[in-house]
Write a protein that holds these residues in place. Structure first.
Motif, PDB file in Angstrom:
ATOM      1  N   CYS A 124      -3.201   3.085   4.848  1.00  0.00           N
ATOM      2  CA  CYS A 124      -4.212   3.966   5.416  1.00  0.00           C
ATOM      3  C   CYS A 124      -5.074   4.561   4.304  1.00  0.00           C
ATOM      4  O   CYS A 124      -4.683   4.564   3.141  1.00  0.00           O
ATOM      5  CB  CYS A 124      -3.548   5.107   6.175  1.00  0.00           C
ATOM      6  N   LEU A 125      -6.222   5.074   4.692  1.00  0.00           N
ATOM      7  CA  LEU A 125      -7.076   5.776   3.736  1.00  0.00           C
ATOM      8  C   LEU A 125      -6.318   6.984   3.185  1.00  0.00           C
ATOM      9  O   LEU A 125      -5.531   7.605   3.908  1.00  0.00           O
ATOM     10  CB  LEU A 125      -8.366   6.242   4.417  1.00  0.00           C
TER      11      LEU A 125
ATOM     12  N   CYS B 296      -3.071   1.067  10.129  1.00  0.00           N
ATOM     13  CA  CYS B 296      -4.413   0.832   9.591  1.00  0.00           C
ATOM     14  C   CYS B 296      -4.606  -0.589   9.076  1.00  0.00           C
ATOM     15  O   CYS B 296      -5.397  -1.344   9.621  1.00  0.00           O
ATOM     16  CB  CYS B 296      -4.734   1.843   8.496  1.00  0.00           C
TER      17      CYS B 296
ATOM     18  N   SER C 205      -9.163   1.636   6.764  1.00  0.00           N
ATOM     19  CA  SER C 205      -8.901   2.112   8.120  1.00  0.00           C
ATOM     20  C   SER C 205      -8.748   0.917   9.055  1.00  0.00           C
ATOM     21  O   SER C 205      -9.077  -0.214   8.703  1.00  0.00           O
ATOM     22  CB  SER C 205     -10.040   3.023   8.603  1.00  0.00           C
ATOM     23  N   SER C 206      -8.296   1.199  10.252  1.00  0.00           N
ATOM     24  CA  SER C 206      -8.045   0.133  11.226  1.00  0.00           C
ATOM     25  C   SER C 206      -9.320  -0.569  11.670  1.00  0.00           C
ATOM     26  O   SER C 206      -9.270  -1.690  12.168  1.00  0.00           O
ATOM     27  CB  SER C 206      -7.315   0.697  12.447  1.00  0.00           C
TER      28      SER C 206
ATOM     29  N   SER D 291      -5.184  10.176   5.122  1.00  0.00           N
ATOM     30  CA  SER D 291      -5.161   9.847   6.550  1.00  0.00           C
ATOM     31  C   SER D 291      -3.892   9.106   6.963  1.00  0.00           C
ATOM     32  O   SER D 291      -3.879   8.452   7.995  1.00  0.00           O
ATOM     33  CB  SER D 291      -6.371   8.980   6.906  1.00  0.00           C
TER      34      SER D 291
END
Length: 135
Positions: free
Chosen positions: A58-59, A7, A99-100, A62
């Motif tokens: 990452c979130l 991410c 996020s990515s 997630s």
């Protein structure tokens, strides 16, 4: 910046692809997961004279490794307390989740973190290293 591969590192890469600018003094270090970042990694960065560190994963909920980012969050909080206790300052360390697809947000948090560290000034460790190196 310690960034997870899936991410945060992808967001940093996206920021670069979008030609978004963020401070050149932000060194991005790719990690398989922020869960791999140990308290010793964080403290050694300061020991080596870094003025600020950000961990980006990452979130929450997630993580590609299930709970790695939650482990990293706890470690960052613990390291912040240690940095406060030893007089370096916990404000020099922060964890972010993205996020990515958030390249613009990566550039924003890198800029904000750099501004925060500049406002705090050089860390006591880097000041001491500079004094020891002076003839």
């Amino acid at each position: 910046a310690f960034c997870c591969h899936y991410c945060a590192f992808a967001a940093a890469d996206l920021a670069g692809s979008m030609r978004l600018s963020y401070p050149a003094n932000v060194l991005v270090s790719e990690m398989p997961c922020t869960g791999r970042v140990d308290i010793l990694h964080l403290l050694r960065a300061f020991e080596r004279g870094v003025d600020g560190v950000m961990v980006a994963g990452c979130l929450e909920g997630s993580c590609h490794f299930l709970k790695g980012n939650l482990q990293a969050k706890r470690r960052v909080q613990h390291a912040r307390r240690i940095l406060d206790d030893i007089g370096v300052g916990g404000d020099r360390l922060e964890m972010f989740n993205l996020s990515s697809s958030e390249g613009p947000r990566f550039a924003q948090i890198a800029t904000e973190m750099t501004e925060r560290v500049l406002e705090l000034g050089p860390s006591p460790v880097s000041k001491r290293k500079a004094e020891e190196a002076a003839p």
